[in-house]
Design a protein around this motif. Structure first.
Motif, mmCIF file in Angstrom:
data_model
loop_
_atom_site.group_PDB
_atom_site.id
_atom_site.type_symbol
_atom_site.label_atom_id
_atom_site.label_comp_id
_atom_site.label_asym_id
_atom_site.label_seq_id
_atom_site.Cartn_x
_atom_site.Cartn_y
_atom_site.Cartn_z
ATOM 1 N N TYR A 56 0.835 -1.192 0.000
ATOM 2 C CA TYR A 56 0.000 0.000 0.000
ATOM 3 C C TYR A 56 0.876 1.251 0.000
ATOM 4 O O TYR A 56 0.641 2.186 -0.763
ATOM 5 N N ASN A 57 1.893 1.271 0.850
ATOM 6 C CA ASN A 57 2.769 2.434 0.929
ATOM 7 C C ASN A 57 3.582 2.631 -0.345
ATOM 8 O O ASN A 57 3.907 3.753 -0.712
ATOM 9 N N ALA A 58 3.911 1.549 -1.022
ATOM 10 C CA ALA A 58 4.715 1.646 -2.242
ATOM 11 C C ALA A 58 3.885 2.047 -3.455
ATOM 12 O O ALA A 58 4.405 2.705 -4.359
ATOM 13 N N LEU A 59 2.604 1.672 -3.493
ATOM 14 C CA LEU A 59 1.811 1.887 -4.702
ATOM 15 C C LEU A 59 0.507 2.649 -4.474
ATOM 16 O O LEU A 59 0.339 3.754 -4.958
ATOM 17 N N ASP A 60 -0.425 2.046 -3.755
ATOM 18 C CA ASP A 60 -1.783 2.573 -3.668
ATOM 19 C C ASP A 60 -1.861 4.005 -3.145
ATOM 20 O O ASP A 60 -2.637 4.811 -3.638
ATOM 21 N N ARG A 61 -1.085 4.336 -2.155
ATOM 22 C CA ARG A 61 -1.180 5.685 -1.576
ATOM 23 C C ARG A 61 -0.790 6.756 -2.598
ATOM 24 O O ARG A 61 -1.285 7.870 -2.552
ATOM 25 N N HIS A 62 0.056 6.398 -3.546
ATOM 26 C CA HIS A 62 0.454 7.361 -4.571
ATOM 27 C C HIS A 62 -0.654 7.557 -5.600
ATOM 28 O O HIS A 62 -0.832 8.657 -6.128
ATOM 29 N N ILE A 63 -1.404 6.506 -5.876
ATOM 30 C CA ILE A 63 -2.576 6.620 -6.755
ATOM 31 C C ILE A 63 -3.585 7.551 -6.103
ATOM 32 O O ILE A 63 -4.101 8.474 -6.732
ATOM 33 N N GLU A 64 -3.847 7.314 -4.823
ATOM 34 C CA GLU A 64 -4.809 8.140 -4.093
ATOM 35 C C GLU A 64 -4.367 9.602 -4.021
ATOM 36 O O GLU A 64 -5.199 10.501 -3.916
ATOM 37 N N ALA A 65 -3.075 9.844 -4.074
ATOM 38 C CA ALA A 65 -2.544 11.211 -4.004
ATOM 39 C C ALA A 65 -2.515 11.890 -5.376
ATOM 40 O O ALA A 65 -1.975 12.989 -5.514
ATOM 41 N N GLY A 66 -3.066 11.234 -6.399
ATOM 42 C CA GLY A 66 -3.153 11.853 -7.710
ATOM 43 C C GLY A 66 -2.013 11.562 -8.660
ATOM 44 O O GLY A 66 -1.843 12.248 -9.654
ATOM 45 N N HIS A 67 -1.240 10.528 -8.383
ATOM 46 C CA HIS A 67 -0.105 10.195 -9.240
ATOM 47 C C HIS A 67 -0.354 8.935 -10.070
ATOM 48 O O HIS A 67 0.578 8.219 -10.415
ATOM 49 N N ALA A 68 -1.600 8.675 -10.404
ATOM 50 C CA ALA A 68 -1.956 7.448 -11.110
ATOM 51 C C ALA A 68 -1.386 7.358 -12.515
ATOM 52 O O ALA A 68 -1.208 6.266 -13.045
ATOM 53 N N GLU A 69 -1.073 8.472 -13.131
ATOM 54 C CA GLU A 69 -0.550 8.469 -14.497
ATOM 55 C C GLU A 69 0.941 8.168 -14.555
ATOM 56 O O GLU A 69 1.479 7.908 -15.618
ATOM 57 N N ARG A 70 1.618 8.215 -13.426
ATOM 58 C CA ARG A 70 3.066 8.004 -13.397
ATOM 59 C C ARG A 70 3.379 6.523 -13.244
ATOM 60 O O ARG A 70 2.631 5.766 -12.647
ATOM 61 N N THR A 71 4.501 6.100 -13.798
ATOM 62 C CA THR A 71 4.934 4.721 -13.647
ATOM 63 C C THR A 71 5.155 4.438 -12.172
ATOM 64 O O THR A 71 5.838 5.171 -11.475
ATOM 65 N N ALA A 72 4.551 3.349 -11.721
ATOM 66 C CA ALA A 72 4.608 3.016 -10.302
ATOM 67 C C ALA A 72 5.537 1.848 -10.002
ATOM 68 O O ALA A 72 6.091 1.764 -8.921
ATOM 69 N N LEU A 73 5.694 0.960 -10.939
ATOM 70 C CA LEU A 73 6.469 -0.250 -10.704
ATOM 71 C C LEU A 73 7.138 -0.662 -12.000
ATOM 72 O O LEU A 73 6.491 -0.712 -13.039
ATOM 73 N N VAL A 74 8.407 -0.959 -11.949
ATOM 74 C CA VAL A 74 9.147 -1.403 -13.127
ATOM 75 C C VAL A 74 9.702 -2.784 -12.832
ATOM 76 O O VAL A 74 10.421 -2.978 -11.852
ATOM 77 N N HIS A 75 9.343 -3.747 -13.660
ATOM 78 C CA HIS A 75 9.827 -5.114 -13.495
ATOM 79 C C HIS A 75 11.057 -5.316 -14.376
ATOM 80 O O HIS A 75 11.013 -5.115 -15.579
#
Length: 112
Positions: A56-75
């Motif tokens: 949640y701290n690594a991904l979801d909270r950033h979506i909720e903060a309005g950063h959904a368009e940014r790359t969140a995870l790179v495999h």
């Protein structure tokens, strides 16, 4: 903003205070009231009575903060030395549609 040297020095001079401040920058299910448990040296425990969700701290909270368009995870696999094509490698999402489809839920299923 402090320099790396200042931050490093602060972490050495007052580690409990330093990490207490750092802990305030993330979301907790249960906020810790103890920062460092030194009761069984050399087995120290940081935030022993705190509870959080790392995904949640690594991904979801950033979506909720309005950063959904940014790359969140790179495999990028160090095992196979492969990088899948961008759509599967770079994960961004507009919003978690439901708790079961959030990035946290997906990663939790993937890692067991």
């Amino acid at each position: 903003m402090s320099s790396y040297h200042d931050t490093y020095r602060a972490s050495l001079d007052g580690p409990e205070h330093f990490w207490q401040q750092a802990a305030a920058a993330i979301d907790w299910y249960r906020t810790p009231t103890r920062i460092l448990d030194r009761s069984h040296p050399p087995f120290y425990r940081w935030f022993p009575n705190g509870e959080l969700n790392t995904c949640y701290n690594a991904l979801d909270r950033h979506i909720e903060a309005g950063h959904a368009e940014r790359t969140a995870l790179v495999h990028d696999s160090p095992v196979t030395s492969t990088r899948p094509p961008t759509p599967t490698r770079d994960c961004a999402t507009k919003q978690p549609a439901s708790p079961a489809s959030s990035p946290t839920a997906v990663l939790s299923k993937a890692i067991g």
